[in-house]
Every structure is written in structure tokens, then in C-alpha cells.
Design a protein around this motif. Structure first.
Motif, PDB file in Angstrom:
ATOM      1  N   TYR A  44       0.820  -1.209   0.000  1.00 20.30           N
ATOM      2  CA  TYR A  44       0.000   0.000   0.000  1.00 20.30           C
ATOM      3  C   TYR A  44       0.852   1.256   0.000  1.00 20.30           C
ATOM      4  N   LYS A  45       0.238   2.332  -0.440  1.00 23.04           N
ATOM      5  CA  LYS A  45       0.700   3.688  -0.168  1.00 23.04           C
ATOM      6  C   LYS A  45      -0.559   4.528   0.028  1.00 23.04           C
ATOM      7  N   ALA A  46      -0.401   5.719   0.621  1.00 23.70           N
ATOM      8  CA  ALA A  46      -1.594   6.463   1.007  1.00 23.70           C
ATOM      9  C   ALA A  46      -1.349   7.962   1.000  1.00 23.70           C
ATOM     10  N   LYS A  47      -2.401   8.690   0.723  1.00 27.85           N
ATOM     11  CA  LYS A  47      -2.430  10.150   0.858  1.00 27.85           C
ATOM     12  C   LYS A  47      -3.546  10.469   1.842  1.00 27.85           C
ATOM     13  N   ILE A  48      -3.166  10.877   3.047  1.00 27.22           N
ATOM     14  CA  ILE A  48      -4.137  11.128   4.115  1.00 27.22           C
ATOM     15  C   ILE A  48      -3.990  12.583   4.578  1.00 27.22           C
ATOM     16  N   SER A  49      -5.062  13.323   4.523  1.00 32.61           N
ATOM     17  CA  SER A  49      -5.024  14.724   4.924  1.00 32.61           C
ATOM     18  C   SER A  49      -4.812  14.861   6.434  1.00 32.61           C
ATOM     19  N   ASP A  50      -4.164  15.961   6.833  1.00 31.53           N
ATOM     20  CA  ASP A  50      -4.016  16.279   8.248  1.00 31.53           C
ATOM     21  C   ASP A  50      -5.214  17.069   8.788  1.00 31.53           C
ATOM     22  N   GLU A  51      -6.150  17.445   7.918  1.00 30.59           N
ATOM     23  CA  GLU A  51      -7.290  18.258   8.344  1.00 30.59           C
ATOM     24  C   GLU A  51      -8.153  17.499   9.351  1.00 30.59           C
ATOM     25  N   ASN A  52      -8.748  18.258  10.251  1.00 31.95           N
ATOM     26  CA  ASN A  52      -9.572  17.673  11.311  1.00 31.95           C
ATOM     27  C   ASN A  52     -11.055  17.992  11.087  1.00 31.95           C
ATOM     28  N   ALA A  86     -21.065   5.961   5.612  1.00 30.49           N
ATOM     29  CA  ALA A  86     -21.333   6.243   4.204  1.00 30.49           C
ATOM     30  C   ALA A  86     -21.682   7.710   3.995  1.00 30.49           C
ATOM     31  N   PHE A  87     -21.123   8.295   2.931  1.00 30.07           N
ATOM     32  CA  PHE A  87     -21.369   9.673   2.504  1.00 30.07           C
ATOM     33  C   PHE A  87     -20.736  10.715   3.426  1.00 30.07           C
ATOM     34  N   VAL A  88     -19.797  10.278   4.263  1.00 30.78           N
ATOM     35  CA  VAL A  88     -19.080  11.198   5.144  1.00 30.78           C
ATOM     36  C   VAL A  88     -17.582  10.915   4.978  1.00 30.78           C
ATOM     37  N   GLY A  89     -16.760  11.977   4.841  1.00 30.83           N
ATOM     38  CA  GLY A  89     -15.329  11.770   4.734  1.00 30.83           C
ATOM     39  C   GLY A  89     -14.615  12.989   4.200  1.00 30.83           C
ATOM     40  N   TYR A  90     -13.306  12.840   3.996  1.00 32.86           N
ATOM     41  CA  TYR A  90     -12.488  13.949   3.506  1.00 32.86           C
ATOM     42  C   TYR A  90     -12.218  13.763   2.021  1.00 32.86           C
ATOM     43  N   ASP A  91     -12.752  14.668   1.223  1.00 25.90           N
ATOM     44  CA  ASP A  91     -12.576  14.622  -0.226  1.00 25.90           C
ATOM     45  C   ASP A  91     -11.106  14.843  -0.574  1.00 25.90           C
ATOM     46  N   GLY A  92     -10.449  13.812  -1.116  1.00 29.52           N
ATOM     47  CA  GLY A  92      -9.044  13.930  -1.495  1.00 29.52           C
ATOM     48  C   GLY A  92      -8.147  12.864  -0.905  1.00 29.52           C
ATOM     49  N   ASN A  93      -8.599  12.167   0.120  1.00 25.79           N
ATOM     50  CA  ASN A  93      -7.801  11.050   0.634  1.00 25.79           C
ATOM     51  C   ASN A  93      -7.731   9.933  -0.403  1.00 25.79           C
ATOM     52  N   VAL A  94      -6.590   9.265  -0.460  1.00 31.88           N
ATOM     53  CA  VAL A  94      -6.394   8.197  -1.441  1.00 31.88           C
ATOM     54  C   VAL A  94      -5.660   7.035  -0.781  1.00 31.88           C
ATOM     55  N   LEU A  95      -6.080   5.809  -1.097  1.00 33.94           N
ATOM     56  CA  LEU A  95      -5.371   4.598  -0.685  1.00 33.94           C
ATOM     57  C   LEU A  95      -5.101   3.750  -1.918  1.00 33.94           C
ATOM     58  N   TRP A  96      -3.832   3.434  -2.144  1.00 31.73           N
ATOM     59  CA  TRP A  96      -3.460   2.505  -3.212  1.00 31.73           C
ATOM     60  C   TRP A  96      -3.160   1.142  -2.576  1.00 31.73           C
ATOM     61  N   VAL A  97      -3.675   0.070  -3.152  1.00 29.14           N
ATOM     62  CA  VAL A  97      -3.390  -1.278  -2.632  1.00 29.14           C
ATOM     63  C   VAL A  97      -3.074  -2.213  -3.792  1.00 29.14           C
ATOM     64  N   ASP A  98      -2.266  -3.218  -3.497  1.00 27.48           N
ATOM     65  CA  ASP A  98      -1.882  -4.199  -4.518  1.00 27.48           C
ATOM     66  C   ASP A  98      -1.496  -5.500  -3.806  1.00 27.48           C
ATOM     67  N   ILE A 104      -4.881   3.523   8.752  1.00 24.08           N
ATOM     68  CA  ILE A 104      -3.718   4.211   8.195  1.00 24.08           C
ATOM     69  C   ILE A 104      -3.953   5.696   8.413  1.00 24.08           C
ATOM     70  N   THR A 105      -3.253   6.269   9.376  1.00 25.82           N
ATOM     71  CA  THR A 105      -3.562   7.602   9.872  1.00 25.82           C
ATOM     72  C   THR A 105      -2.737   8.704   9.233  1.00 25.82           C
ATOM     73  N   LYS A 106      -1.657   8.332   8.523  1.00 27.17           N
ATOM     74  CA  LYS A 106      -0.762   9.329   7.941  1.00 27.17           C
ATOM     75  C   LYS A 106      -0.450   8.968   6.490  1.00 27.17           C
ATOM     76  N   SER A 107      -0.049   9.974   5.733  1.00 29.80           N
ATOM     77  CA  SER A 107       0.344   9.730   4.344  1.00 29.80           C
ATOM     78  C   SER A 107       1.583   8.846   4.274  1.00 29.80           C
ATOM     79  N   GLN A 108       1.585   7.989   3.274  1.00 23.73           N
ATOM     80  CA  GLN A 108       2.734   7.122   3.007  1.00 23.73           C
ATOM     81  C   GLN A 108       3.021   7.231   1.518  1.00 23.73           C
ATOM     82  N   PRO A 109       3.944   8.124   1.095  1.00 25.04           N
ATOM     83  CA  PRO A 109       4.096   8.439  -0.323  1.00 25.04           C
ATOM     84  C   PRO A 109       4.747   7.346  -1.159  1.00 25.04           C
ATOM     85  N   THR A 110       5.493   6.450  -0.541  1.00 21.12           N
ATOM     86  CA  THR A 110       6.130   5.361  -1.287  1.00 21.12           C
ATOM     87  C   THR A 110       5.503   4.024  -0.885  1.00 21.12           C
ATOM     88  N   TRP A 111       5.633   3.049  -1.768  1.00 26.45           N
ATOM     89  CA  TRP A 111       5.000   1.758  -1.524  1.00 26.45           C
ATOM     90  C   TRP A 111       5.613   1.043  -0.317  1.00 26.45           C
TER      91      TRP A 111
END
Length: 210
Positions: A61-69, A192-204, A119-126
Motif C-alpha cells: 500500500y501507499k496512502a495520501k491522508i489529509s491532516d485536516e480535522n 457512508a457519505f461522510v469523509g475527507y474529499d481527497g484522501n487516497v489509498l493505493w493497494v496491490d 492508516i492515519t498518515k500519508s505514506q508516499p512510497t509503496w
């Protein structure tokens, strides 16, 4: 790639609404057509038949997780609004369940095994071969246990009568043979229908270890 995104949806070809959707991979199926946003889980059949006893879920995995609260609350019934004090995160979990159906068509379950992490923080590399351990039996007394790892009241399944019904989790027993497995990998932890627009999770390379 699993995205949390604000989507423009047209209902009956006439009404334009906005909903917030979290990209998700899960074992099970979605029952089409979906005609309402009132109960987003009523069209989901969670889990698949499964009788083995794996020791872990492994995935890259890698992830993009916003710090916004704060998160968007966008259920389509009104304009999206912000909810403060919530940090959206990606999560992965595994439930091994022993299920049975009563004479009225209700589906009951005992939790046999659980693996759960956020996964609480961004992880830019796999991160390759990441391991999520599966713990058998009652985990509620473990020092790492969190309330969200307990009974899941949102899960539904199709019973023998062809009706989607709640899965009523009622206990813990690591000695039972599982009848079903639920695996979930999602870019957002919120309802459902609640969250931060822009978070991303890549999985393989998602697989089970024994």
C-alpha cells in the motif's frame, strides 16, 4: 487506487445531488439497482463463504491522508456541509465469522477472528508485504483494542429467502470453524457519505497468509 471523492449524481434523470463516496474493495457484492441513499448498506451483501484459519492479511500500500480535522457530510438530501473534529483515515480489516440463520430468516454470527488497522498518515512510497495479523477469539481485553474493532452493526447479507438482512454479531469464539470472511480495504473510515474529499489509498497484491 481508492479515492474519497465528492460525486455529482442524477436521481431519476432529473434531480442533481452531491454525495461523498469512499473508494472501497471488499469481499461480497453490491445488489443492483440502488434506488435510495437513505440506507446505503441495504444493497450490500458482506462477505463470502470461507472455512480456513489464516494468520494474517498481507498487502502492498501507499496512502495520501489529509491532516485536516474535519470531513464533508454529503448524503444528497441537502448541500454538503463540514463536520469539525473528525480526522478521516484509511482502514483495512478482516472478520472471520461463524454465521447461521434462524427460522425467521435472521442471520446471526459469532466473531472467530479479527484483524483491524487504520492508516492515519500519508505514506508516499509503496510499503510492500505489509502484514495485518488476525487474532482469534475475544480481543476486547487486549491493550491495543479499540471500540471500532468490535461488533459491526452496518453489515448485511442475503438470507436464504433472498432478502438482505443485518448480520447480528453476538459473541466471540476463536475455536469455531469460520463460515464466512469479510475483507475490507477502504480510503475512508467514516460512515457512508461522510469523509475527507481527497484522501487516497493505493493497494496491490492482497492475499492471506497461513
Amino acid at each position: 487506487r481508492l479515492d474519497v471523492s465528492m460525486l455529482d449524481v442524477q436521481v431519476f434523470g432529473v434531480i442533481d445531488i452531491q454525495v461523498l463516496a469512499a473508494g472501497t474493495l471488499f469481499t461480497g457484492r453490491t445488489i443492483e439497482p440502488i434506488t435510495t441513499a437513505k440506507d446505503p448498506y441495504q444493497n450490500i451483501d458482506f462477505g463470502v463463504p470461507f472455512t480456513k484459519r489464516p494468520t494474517a492479511l498481507i498487502y502492498d500500500y501507499k496512502a495520501k491522508i489529509s491532516d485536516e480535522n474535519w470531513v464533508w457530510y454529503a448524503k444528497g438530501m441537502a448541500k454538503p456541509k463540514k463536520q469539525q473534529g473528525i480526522h478521516d483515515e484509511a482502514e483495512a480489516y478482516v472478520y472471520l465469522q461463524h454465521r447461521w440463520e434462524d427460522e425467521k430468516g435472521n442471520v446471526h454470527a459469532v466473531r472467530v477472528g479479527t484483524g483491524y488497522e487504520r492508516i492515519t498518515k500519508s505514506q508516499p512510497t509503496w510499503v510492500n508485504d505489509h502484514r495485518l495479523p488476525i487474532h482469534y477469539g475475544d480481543i476486547t481485553s487486549e491493550p491495543w483494542y479499540q471500540p471500532y474493532m468490535g461488533y459491526n452493526k452496518n453489515m448485511r447479507t442475503m438470507n436464504s429467502k433472498g432478502k438482505i438482512v443485518p448480520i447480528q454479531e453476538e459473541g466471540w469464539d476463536g475455536t469455531l470453524t469460520p463460515t464466512h470472511i469479510v475483507i475490507m480495504l477502504t480510503a475512508g473510515k467514516c460512515e457512508a457519505f461522510v469523509g475527507y474529499d481527497g484522501n487516497v489509498l493505493w493497494v496491490d497484491n492482497v492475499r492471506l497468509a497461513y
